[in-house]
Enzyme design. Structure first.
Site, short mmCIF file in Angstrom:
data_model
loop_
_atom_site.label_atom_id
_atom_site.label_comp_id
_atom_site.label_asym_id
_atom_site.label_seq_id
_atom_site.Cartn_x
_atom_site.Cartn_y
_atom_site.Cartn_z
N ARG A 1 -2.81 -5.89 29.17
CA ARG A 1 -3.90 -4.88 29.71
C ARG A 1 -3.50 -3.72 28.88
O ARG A 1 -2.52 -3.28 29.15
CB ARG A 1 -4.15 -4.67 31.12
CG ARG A 1 -5.11 -3.65 31.54
CD ARG A 1 -5.38 -3.53 33.01
NE ARG A 1 -6.49 -4.23 33.37
CZ ARG A 1 -7.42 -4.19 34.33
NH1 ARG A 1 -7.14 -3.38 35.23
NH2 ARG A 1 -8.59 -4.74 34.30
N ALA B 1 -1.33 -5.54 40.52
CA ALA B 1 -0.40 -4.91 39.81
C ALA B 1 0.91 -5.30 40.71
O ALA B 1 1.28 -5.03 41.72
CB ALA B 1 -0.09 -3.46 39.39
N TYR C 1 0.81 3.59 33.61
CA TYR C 1 1.99 3.21 34.13
C TYR C 1 2.97 3.03 32.97
O TYR C 1 2.66 3.41 31.90
CB TYR C 1 1.70 1.90 34.89
CG TYR C 1 0.87 2.00 36.04
CD1 TYR C 1 1.01 3.05 36.94
CD2 TYR C 1 -0.43 1.33 36.11
CE1 TYR C 1 0.24 3.28 38.35
CE2 TYR C 1 -1.25 1.60 37.36
CZ TYR C 1 -0.77 2.64 38.23
OH TYR C 1 -1.88 2.78 39.27
#
Length: 365
Positions: free
Chosen positions: A237, A65, A190
Site C-alpha cells: 500500500r 493495520a 506510517y
C-alpha cells in the site's frame, strides 16, 4: 439474482501473483481499535467483522493495520502478529473468511511516529499515551513530530535492520496462519511512508536524502518479506501524494510511481494506492473517486494489478474505473462499514453472472 451472458468486469476473477481472487471489489484495511486486553490479540469482534464482508461478496478481505512489533501499534488497542499466539488467533479468522469464499489478506504495519496514541473511541483522552499510562517512546526516520503528538526518537542502523527482520518474521507467521495475501503498509504517514517522504525524513545517511535512499528501507522490507513467504501474493500500500504545496522536493504521484516500479522489481505482486497521512492538516479535495488518479499513475509504471480506493460508493462508478483500466480493482472502506452486503448488492445491480451470496442469504436476493 439477475444474470447476463457476460459478467461486468468488476465481477470477473483477477490474479495477484499466484493467488486468484473471485472478483475485483476488495475490503480496504480499517483499524478497529478493539483489543481490550492491549495485547494485540484478534478476538470475536475481528472474526465477526471480517467474516461479514466475506459473506457480503468481497473478493479480498483485508485485516486492519497489524503491527509487526508492539511498538508499531497506532494505539494500544491495535492487533498484532509479533507472536505465534496472535498468529493462531488470526488462523481462526482466516478460516472463517475462507469458509465464506473470499481471499484473506493481512496488512503488516509499523506506525512509527504516529504510534502510542489513544484509541479514537472509548477513551476520555487523545493524543500520545504517556509512558506512565502504558504508552511508549515512538521511533521514526528523523526526530520530527507529527502534529501535536510527542516527538519520536530517530532510529539507528541496527534498529532499522531489526525492523526488516520483524516484517519478515511477521510475514512468516501470516502465511502459517493461512493468509493468502500479505500487504506491506507503506502509506498514510506510517513508518515506511515516513522514510519515503522528504516531509518526514531528514536523514543524511543511506536511508535519507535521495529518493533512492529514502526508498531503501521499503525495498529491503519487500525483499525480506518475499523471501519469507515464497510465492504467496505480496501487495504494497502506497500513498500517491502527501497533498503538500511545498515548492521543494515532495512525495507526489510521480515519486510514488517511481518507487512502485522499484517495488515490483523487488517482488511486489500488486499495489493498493491511497494518499495522505504525512501532514497533520492537508487540504484534500474530497470527492467520489478522488484518489483513483494516483492508482492510474502507478498502473502506468508497473505491470502488476493496482487497486484504487477513496469514496467509491456507486456500482456503475466502480465498474467504469475497472473497465476504463484506470485501476484493476477497487477497495471499499466506509461504504463497506455502512453495508457489509455492498458487493452482493452491486452484483445484483449490475446483473453479474456470478453470485457470491451464501446459500443462507440467497432468499434476500
Amino acid at each position: 439474482m439477475p444474470t447476463t451472458s457476460d459478467s461486468p468486469k468488476l465481477f470477473t476473477p483477477i490474479s495477484v501473483g499466484t493467488t486468484t481472487i473471485r472478483n475485483r471489489v476488495w475490503l480496504s484495511p480499517m483499524c478497529q481499535y478493539s483489543c481490550p486486553g492491549r495485547d494485540g490479540m484478534p478476538n470475536n469482534w475481528h472474526f465477526a467483522h471480517l467474516t461479514s464482508f466475506a459473506a457480503g461478496g468481497f473478493g479480498l478481505v483485508m485485516t486492519e493495520a497489524t503491527a509487526v512489533v508492539p511498538e508499531g501499534r497506532i494505539s494500544d488497542r491495535d492487533t498484532g502478529i509479533w507472536s505465534s499466539a496472535q498468529a493462531e488467533a488470526w488462523a481462526q479468522v482466516v478460516a472463517g473468511i475462507h469458509e465464506r469464499g473470499a481471499t484473506a489478506g493481512i496488512q503488516l504495519a509499523h506506525a512509527g511516529r504516529k504510534a502510542s496514541t489513544y484509541s479514537p473511541w472509548g477513551e476520555t483522552a487523545s493524543g500520545t499515551i504517556p509512558t506512565d499510562a502504558g504508552g511508549w517512546q515512538t521511533v521514526a526516520p528523523s526526530p520530527l513530530a507529527f502534529g501535536r503528538l510527542d516527538a519520536p526518537r530517530q532510529l539507528d542502523l541496527t534498529e532499522i535492520d531489526a525492523l526488516v527482520d520483524a516484517f519478515a518474521d511477521a510475514a512468516t507467521r501470516s502465511i502459517a496462519a493461512g493468509f493468502d495475501v500479505v500487504e506491506i503498509h507503506a502509506a498514510h504517514g506510517y513508518l515506511l511512508h515516513q522514510f519515503l517522504s522528504p516531509a518526514a525524513n531528514e536523514r543524511t545517511d543511506e536511508y535519507g536524502g535521495s529518493p533512492e535512499n529514502r526508498a531503501r528501507l521499503l525495498i529491503r522490507v519487500i525483499e525480506a518479506v518475499r523471501a519469507s513467504i515464497g510465492d504467496a501474493a505480496l501487495m504494497v500500500r502506497l500513498s500517491g501524494t502527501d497533498w503538500s504545496d511545498s515548492e521543494g522536493e515532495r512525495w507526489d504521484a510521480d515519486a510514488c510511481a517511481a518507487v512502485a516500479a522499484r517495488a515490483e522489481a523487488a517482488g511486489a505482486d500488486a499495489f493498493d494506492v491511497s494518499s495522505g497521512g504525512i501532514l497533520a492538516h492537508p487540504d484534500i479535495p474530497l470527492a467520489p473517486g478522488y484518489q483513483v488518479q494516483f492508482a492510474t499513475r502507478v498502473r502506468e509504471a508497473v505491470s502488476v494489478p493496482v487497486s484504487a480506493v477513496g469514496l467509491i460508493d456507486d456500482a456503475a462508478c466502480a465498474e467504469q474505473i475497472v473497465t476504463s483500466e484506470r485501476a484493476d480493482a477497487v477497495m471499499l472502506g466506509r461504504s463497506a462499514l455502512r453495508n457489509p452486503q455492498r458487493v452482493n448488492e452491486w452484483a445484483a445491480t449490475l446483473g453479474a453472472a456470478a453470485s457470491f451470496v451464501p446459500g443462507q442469504y440467497e432468499r434476500a436476493y
